[in-house]
Design an enzyme around this catalytic site. Structure first.
Site, mmCIF file in Angstrom:
data_model
loop_
_atom_site.group_PDB
_atom_site.id
_atom_site.type_symbol
_atom_site.label_atom_id
_atom_site.label_comp_id
_atom_site.label_asym_id
_atom_site.label_seq_id
_atom_site.Cartn_x
_atom_site.Cartn_y
_atom_site.Cartn_z
ATOM 1 N N ASN A 60 -36.627 17.484 37.817
ATOM 2 C CA ASN A 60 -35.495 16.695 37.330
ATOM 3 C C ASN A 60 -35.141 16.973 35.869
ATOM 4 O O ASN A 60 -34.002 16.768 35.460
ATOM 5 C CB ASN A 60 -35.837 15.204 37.523
ATOM 6 C CG ASN A 60 -34.929 14.286 36.735
ATOM 7 O OD1 ASN A 60 -33.794 14.031 37.139
ATOM 8 N ND2 ASN A 60 -35.410 13.805 35.589
ATOM 9 N N VAL A 81 -41.389 21.655 30.347
ATOM 10 C CA VAL A 81 -41.235 22.441 31.583
ATOM 11 C C VAL A 81 -40.794 23.885 31.335
ATOM 12 O O VAL A 81 -40.886 24.716 32.227
ATOM 13 C CB VAL A 81 -40.245 21.781 32.584
ATOM 14 C CG1 VAL A 81 -40.751 20.437 33.056
ATOM 15 C CG2 VAL A 81 -38.832 21.691 32.010
ATOM 16 N N TYR A 134 -24.570 24.750 30.339
ATOM 17 C CA TYR A 134 -25.062 23.754 31.310
ATOM 18 C C TYR A 134 -24.580 24.099 32.720
ATOM 19 O O TYR A 134 -25.364 24.131 33.680
ATOM 20 C CB TYR A 134 -24.560 22.372 30.903
ATOM 21 C CG TYR A 134 -25.028 21.239 31.787
ATOM 22 C CD1 TYR A 134 -26.282 20.658 31.605
ATOM 23 C CD2 TYR A 134 -24.209 20.725 32.796
ATOM 24 C CE1 TYR A 134 -26.706 19.609 32.403
ATOM 25 C CE2 TYR A 134 -24.630 19.679 33.605
ATOM 26 C CZ TYR A 134 -25.875 19.118 33.403
ATOM 27 O OH TYR A 134 -26.303 18.078 34.197
HETATM 28 P P1 NAD Z 1 -32.009 11.993 30.616
HETATM 29 O O1 NAD Z 1 -31.697 12.634 29.328
HETATM 30 O O2 NAD Z 1 -32.379 10.562 30.634
HETATM 31 O O3 NAD Z 1 -33.143 12.784 31.400
HETATM 32 C C1 NAD Z 1 -33.550 14.083 31.141
HETATM 33 C C2 NAD Z 1 -35.051 14.058 31.014
HETATM 34 O O4 NAD Z 1 -35.544 15.394 30.881
HETATM 35 C C3 NAD Z 1 -35.500 13.283 29.765
HETATM 36 O O5 NAD Z 1 -36.546 12.413 30.113
HETATM 37 C C4 NAD Z 1 -35.986 14.379 28.835
HETATM 38 O O6 NAD Z 1 -37.002 13.960 27.951
HETATM 39 C C5 NAD Z 1 -36.519 15.382 29.852
HETATM 40 N N1 NAD Z 1 -36.671 16.712 29.286
HETATM 41 C C6 NAD Z 1 -35.810 17.373 28.472
HETATM 42 N N2 NAD Z 1 -36.332 18.569 28.125
HETATM 43 C C7 NAD Z 1 -37.541 18.649 28.749
HETATM 44 C C8 NAD Z 1 -38.544 19.632 28.768
HETATM 45 N N3 NAD Z 1 -38.413 20.773 28.094
HETATM 46 N N4 NAD Z 1 -39.669 19.392 29.498
HETATM 47 C C9 NAD Z 1 -39.814 18.236 30.194
HETATM 48 N N5 NAD Z 1 -38.874 17.263 30.200
HETATM 49 C C10 NAD Z 1 -37.754 17.482 29.475
HETATM 50 O O7 NAD Z 1 -30.723 12.239 31.527
HETATM 51 P P2 NAD Z 1 -30.560 12.146 33.114
HETATM 52 O O8 NAD Z 1 -29.126 11.925 33.337
HETATM 53 O O9 NAD Z 1 -31.531 11.204 33.698
HETATM 54 O O10 NAD Z 1 -30.875 13.648 33.565
HETATM 55 C C11 NAD Z 1 -31.803 13.969 34.584
HETATM 56 C C12 NAD Z 1 -31.297 15.169 35.371
HETATM 57 O O11 NAD Z 1 -30.097 14.807 36.060
HETATM 58 C C13 NAD Z 1 -30.936 16.369 34.498
HETATM 59 O O12 NAD Z 1 -31.363 17.557 35.131
HETATM 60 C C14 NAD Z 1 -29.416 16.322 34.450
HETATM 61 O O13 NAD Z 1 -28.843 17.592 34.246
HETATM 62 C C15 NAD Z 1 -29.118 15.776 35.822
HETATM 63 N N6 NAD Z 1 -27.785 15.185 35.963
HETATM 64 C C16 NAD Z 1 -27.458 14.014 35.330
HETATM 65 C C17 NAD Z 1 -26.178 13.484 35.507
HETATM 66 C C18 NAD Z 1 -25.737 12.186 34.878
HETATM 67 O O14 NAD Z 1 -24.565 11.842 35.011
HETATM 68 N N7 NAD Z 1 -26.604 11.446 34.210
HETATM 69 C C19 NAD Z 1 -25.255 14.159 36.288
HETATM 70 C C20 NAD Z 1 -25.622 15.341 36.905
HETATM 71 C C21 NAD Z 1 -26.893 15.851 36.731
#
Ligand code: NAD
Length: 271
Positions: free
Chosen positions: A96, A70, A169
């Site tokens: 996401n 992305v 972040y």
């Molecule tokens: P995760 O690591 O499972 O998901 C992140 C996804 O983004 C992965 O599938 C990864 O391969 C993909 N990704 C990374 N770089 C990428 C790129 N350059 N192009 C396309 N895809 C890419 O973790 P998650 O917790 O499911 O995170 C999803 C979103 O939720 C993120 O934006 C994260 O910041 C946000 N978030 C998560 C939490 C939590 O507690 N898990 C809390 C707040 C926010």
């Protein structure tokens, strides 16, 4: 639990970036369950993305996996072209994809800073711009939705809660909050809705160290008044609602889905 009818998003075409794991995968499952066709975007996890596509199809849904980074403009343009070639248009973007690359501030490299901003913020810009152009080209199809399109920006409680050791972040998510609001203001008259979801602590690969041992989870729970760590489907259900006409009057707003993490829990006893 299934809160929604299977027809809620019937005929709508959704793209979920970073859809092969964690929150993104839950959002893909939730959207597919209520009738949306889903593009599972992945950057390198082709196996995970294919497994999820197979799982959705086994349950009667429709999904395809599309690789794209992305943060790379050509990748994003190709991904949207592939989706539009396959299904004619897009109705729902769930931006996401996100990463953490943590360091104490005084040791943070320019690469760590740039990479996190590139994925978490520039990635949102590149994907939203393609979606807005397609929504504007197509306009409202009232049989499908009252809106020409819906964008959901996956942010974090750290768009308002400062986070030492994670300055890159928290900066990316703080920037995303104003990105989401400014874009919502700019495109609302074209009946495009833009909203954010800010999860608290959700059990996914991104924060495994914070919940995988009993001690770590107990420590994490001191920050969560509701006394449980979130499940990815807590976010999936909210994404379905935000993508549906049930939330048609909502734009430029963030849902904090965090078990009360943003309620300053220390003040319960310490204020
Ligand atoms: P995760 O690591 O499972 O998901 C992140 C996804 O983004 C992965 O599938 C990864 O391969 C993909 N990704 C990374 N770089 C990428 C790129 N350059 N192009 C396309 N895809 C890419 O973790 P998650 O917790 O499911 O995170 C999803 C979103 O939720 C993120 O934006 C994260 O910041 C946000 N978030 C998560 C939490 C939590 O507690 N898990 C809390 C707040 C926010």
């Amino acid at each position: 639990m299934n809160f929604y009818t299977q027809e809620l998003l019937k005929g709508q075409r959704a793209l979920v970036t970073g859809g092969s794991s964690g929150i993104g995968a839950a959002v893909c499952r939730a959207l597919a369950k209520v009738g949306a066709k889903v593009v599972v975007n992945y950057v390198s996890d082709a196996v995970g993305a294919d497994q999820l596509v197979n799982e959705i199809e086994a349950e009667g849904g429709t999904a395809i996996a599309i690789q794209a980074d992305v943060s790379i403009e050509d990748d994003v343009k190709r991904m949207f072209s592939e989706m539009i070639d396959a299904w004619g248009s897009i109705d729902i973007l769930v931006a996401n994809a996100g990463i953490q690359w943590d360091a104490p501030f005084h040791e943070m490299t320019l690469e760590q800073w740039n990479k996190v901003l590139a994925v978490n913020l520039t990635g949102q810009f590149l994907c939203a711009r393609e979606a807005v152009n397609e929504f504007n080209r197509r306009g409202v199809i009232s049989d499908i939705s009252c809106a020409a399109g819906k964008i959901i920006c996956m942010s974090s409680v750290h768009d308002i809660v400062p986070w030492a050791g994670h300055v890159n972040y928290a900066t990316s998510k703080g920037g995303l909050l104003m990105f989401m609001k400014s874009l919502a203001q700019e495109v609302a008259h074209n009946r495009i809705r833009v909203n954010g979801i800010s999860p608290g602590a959700i059990k996914t690969p991104i924060n495994r160290h914070a919940w995988e041992t009993h001690e770590a989870e107990a420590e994490l729970l001191t920050l969560i008044p509701y006394q449980r760590v979130g499940d990815p489907m807590d976010i999936g259900h909210a994404a379905v609602w935000l993508a549906s006409d049930a939330s048609d009057y909502m734009t430029g707003t963030t849902l904090y889905i965090d078990g009360g993490m943003t309620l300053y829990p220390g003040f319960r006893e310490g204020g």
